[in-house]
Design a protein around this motif. Structure first.
Motif, PDB file in Angstrom:
ATOM      1  N   ILE A 152       0.873  -1.165   0.000  1.00  0.00           N
ATOM      2  CA  ILE A 152       0.000   0.000   0.000  1.00  0.00           C
ATOM      3  C   ILE A 152       0.913   1.219   0.000  1.00  0.00           C
ATOM      4  O   ILE A 152       1.788   1.357   0.858  1.00  0.00           O
ATOM      5  N   LEU A 153       0.748   2.058  -1.006  1.00  0.00           N
ATOM      6  CA  LEU A 153       1.594   3.231  -1.205  1.00  0.00           C
ATOM      7  C   LEU A 153       0.787   4.478  -0.865  1.00  0.00           C
ATOM      8  O   LEU A 153      -0.316   4.667  -1.390  1.00  0.00           O
ATOM      9  N   THR A 154       1.327   5.329   0.000  1.00  0.00           N
ATOM     10  CA  THR A 154       0.600   6.513   0.447  1.00  0.00           C
ATOM     11  C   THR A 154       1.355   7.776   0.061  1.00  0.00           C
ATOM     12  O   THR A 154       2.516   7.948   0.439  1.00  0.00           O
ATOM     13  N   HIS A 155       0.666   8.638  -0.655  1.00  0.00           N
ATOM     14  CA  HIS A 155       1.250   9.882  -1.156  1.00  0.00           C
ATOM     15  C   HIS A 155       1.393  10.924  -0.054  1.00  0.00           C
ATOM     16  O   HIS A 155       1.023  10.714   1.093  1.00  0.00           O
ATOM     17  N   GLY A 156       1.915  12.074  -0.434  1.00  0.00           N
ATOM     18  CA  GLY A 156       2.082  13.189   0.498  1.00  0.00           C
ATOM     19  C   GLY A 156       1.151  14.335   0.191  1.00  0.00           C
ATOM     20  O   GLY A 156       0.213  14.207  -0.590  1.00  0.00           O
ATOM     21  N   ARG A 157       1.427  15.488   0.784  1.00  0.00           N
ATOM     22  CA  ARG A 157       0.644  16.692   0.589  1.00  0.00           C
ATOM     23  C   ARG A 157       1.303  17.524  -0.492  1.00  0.00           C
ATOM     24  O   ARG A 157       2.485  17.729  -0.437  1.00  0.00           O
ATOM     25  N   VAL A 212      -6.358   7.545   9.399  1.00  0.00           N
ATOM     26  CA  VAL A 212      -6.140   7.100   8.016  1.00  0.00           C
ATOM     27  C   VAL A 212      -5.491   5.716   8.019  1.00  0.00           C
ATOM     28  O   VAL A 212      -5.870   4.842   7.234  1.00  0.00           O
ATOM     29  N   ALA A 213      -4.546   5.494   8.916  1.00  0.00           N
ATOM     30  CA  ALA A 213      -3.903   4.174   9.003  1.00  0.00           C
ATOM     31  C   ALA A 213      -4.931   3.086   9.312  1.00  0.00           C
ATOM     32  O   ALA A 213      -4.889   2.000   8.717  1.00  0.00           O
ATOM     33  N   ARG A 214      -5.843   3.371  10.204  1.00  0.00           N
ATOM     34  CA  ARG A 214      -6.899   2.383  10.512  1.00  0.00           C
ATOM     35  C   ARG A 214      -7.784   2.142   9.284  1.00  0.00           C
ATOM     36  O   ARG A 214      -8.196   1.009   9.026  1.00  0.00           O
ATOM     37  N   GLU A 272      -8.299  -1.419   7.272  1.00  0.00           N
ATOM     38  CA  GLU A 272      -9.622  -1.955   6.904  1.00  0.00           C
ATOM     39  C   GLU A 272      -9.723  -2.155   5.399  1.00  0.00           C
ATOM     40  O   GLU A 272     -10.271  -3.164   4.931  1.00  0.00           O
ATOM     41  N   LEU A 273      -9.204  -1.207   4.633  1.00  0.00           N
ATOM     42  CA  LEU A 273      -9.203  -1.339   3.177  1.00  0.00           C
ATOM     43  C   LEU A 273      -8.462  -2.603   2.756  1.00  0.00           C
ATOM     44  O   LEU A 273      -8.975  -3.396   1.948  1.00  0.00           O
ATOM     45  N   ARG A 288     -10.487  -5.679   3.576  1.00  0.00           N
ATOM     46  CA  ARG A 288     -11.598  -5.867   2.645  1.00  0.00           C
ATOM     47  C   ARG A 288     -11.128  -6.328   1.268  1.00  0.00           C
ATOM     48  O   ARG A 288     -11.866  -7.023   0.571  1.00  0.00           O
ATOM     49  N   LEU A 289      -9.922  -5.938   0.899  1.00  0.00           N
ATOM     50  CA  LEU A 289      -9.372  -6.393  -0.391  1.00  0.00           C
ATOM     51  C   LEU A 289      -8.819  -7.815  -0.304  1.00  0.00           C
ATOM     52  O   LEU A 289      -8.434  -8.388  -1.314  1.00  0.00           O
ATOM     53  N   GLY A 290      -8.769  -8.367   0.903  1.00  0.00           N
ATOM     54  CA  GLY A 290      -8.336  -9.750   1.084  1.00  0.00           C
ATOM     55  C   GLY A 290      -6.848  -9.924   1.334  1.00  0.00           C
ATOM     56  O   GLY A 290      -6.341 -11.043   1.272  1.00  0.00           O
ATOM     57  N   TYR A 291      -6.137  -8.861   1.657  1.00  0.00           N
ATOM     58  CA  TYR A 291      -4.699  -8.963   1.919  1.00  0.00           C
ATOM     59  C   TYR A 291      -4.461  -9.165   3.408  1.00  0.00           C
ATOM     60  O   TYR A 291      -4.755  -8.302   4.223  1.00  0.00           O
ATOM     61  N   GLU A 292      -3.932 -10.349   3.745  1.00  0.00           N
ATOM     62  CA  GLU A 292      -3.660 -10.659   5.147  1.00  0.00           C
ATOM     63  C   GLU A 292      -2.292 -10.160   5.587  1.00  0.00           C
ATOM     64  O   GLU A 292      -2.055  -9.964   6.780  1.00  0.00           O
ATOM     65  N   ARG A 293      -1.388  -9.969   4.632  1.00  0.00           N
ATOM     66  CA  ARG A 293      -0.022  -9.505   4.920  1.00  0.00           C
ATOM     67  C   ARG A 293       0.392  -8.572   3.800  1.00  0.00           C
ATOM     68  O   ARG A 293       0.158  -8.855   2.627  1.00  0.00           O
ATOM     69  N   TYR A 294       1.005  -7.437   4.146  1.00  0.00           N
ATOM     70  CA  TYR A 294       1.362  -6.447   3.139  1.00  0.00           C
ATOM     71  C   TYR A 294       2.434  -5.513   3.674  1.00  0.00           C
ATOM     72  O   TYR A 294       2.678  -5.436   4.872  1.00  0.00           O
TER      73      TYR A 294
END
Length: 180
Positions: free
Chosen positions: A12-17, A61-63, A67-68, A71-77
């Motif tokens: 999961i890649l998270t951008h900045g401001r 946002v982390a929570r 959850e995202l 829901r997408l089915g990823y148990e480890r990432y």
């Protein structure tokens, strides 16, 4: 984006401001070969639309990311973040430690916890001194966002040209370019 490799680790890649998933366009193709990719927009940023309630801090946002991914089915990432996304990615590792295989950040303007026993190299100490100087002499856009974010938010929402000018000014005079 699901990799052709069914056993691929998800990232999961998270951008900045003030960014969006577009920040990752250059890395999508090489990463996609070996990883499943999830690249959401932070609520209230980029293409996500407005956040309709207060409290969307890095932990919330982390929570939501945890959850995202569930829901997408990823148990480890794995999690990666830059700028504001670095705080979210670090928080994700803390709120979902059983699921997060590792965290990579490319913006971490904090000193390690002294209790951790980490000794910084002279070059790392010099970098940390630069960050201290930056924070002591914040560029005006950072000071405004830190003190009156709601007022600024309404102004930017109301004017696309104003929003563009704000982004351009932050990019021109911000910590990345080093210019003032």
């Amino acid at each position: 984006m699901r990799s052709a490799r069914p056993d691929a680790l998800a990232l999961i890649l998270t951008h900045g401001r003030p960014g969006s998933f577009l920040e990752f366009l250059d890395v999508v193709e090489p990463l996609f070969r070996d990883f499943h990719l999830v690249i959401p927009s932070i609520p209230g940023y980029g293409f996500s639309g407005p956040a309709h309630e207060r409290g969307w801090d890095v932990v919330r946002v982390a929570r939501a990311w945890a959850e995202l991914m569930r829901r997408l089915g990823y148990e480890r990432y794995g999690a990666q973040g830059g700028d504001f996304g670095s705080g979210i990615s670090l928080a994700l590792g803390a709120v979902a430690p059983e699921q997060v295989a590792g965290v990579h950040v490319n913006h971490l303007p904090t000193r390690p916890d002294p209790a951790a026993g980490v000794t910084l190299s002279p070059s790392d100490e010099a970098r940390l001194d630069k960050v201290r100087q930056l924070m002591a002499n914040r560029p005006p856009y950072q000071a405004l966002q830190a003190t009156t974010p709601q007022t600024l938010g309404y102004a930017l929402t109301d004017s696309p040209v104003g929003h563009l000018a704000w982004i351009a000014e932050g990019s021109r005079s911000g910590p990345i370019s080093g210019r003032r």
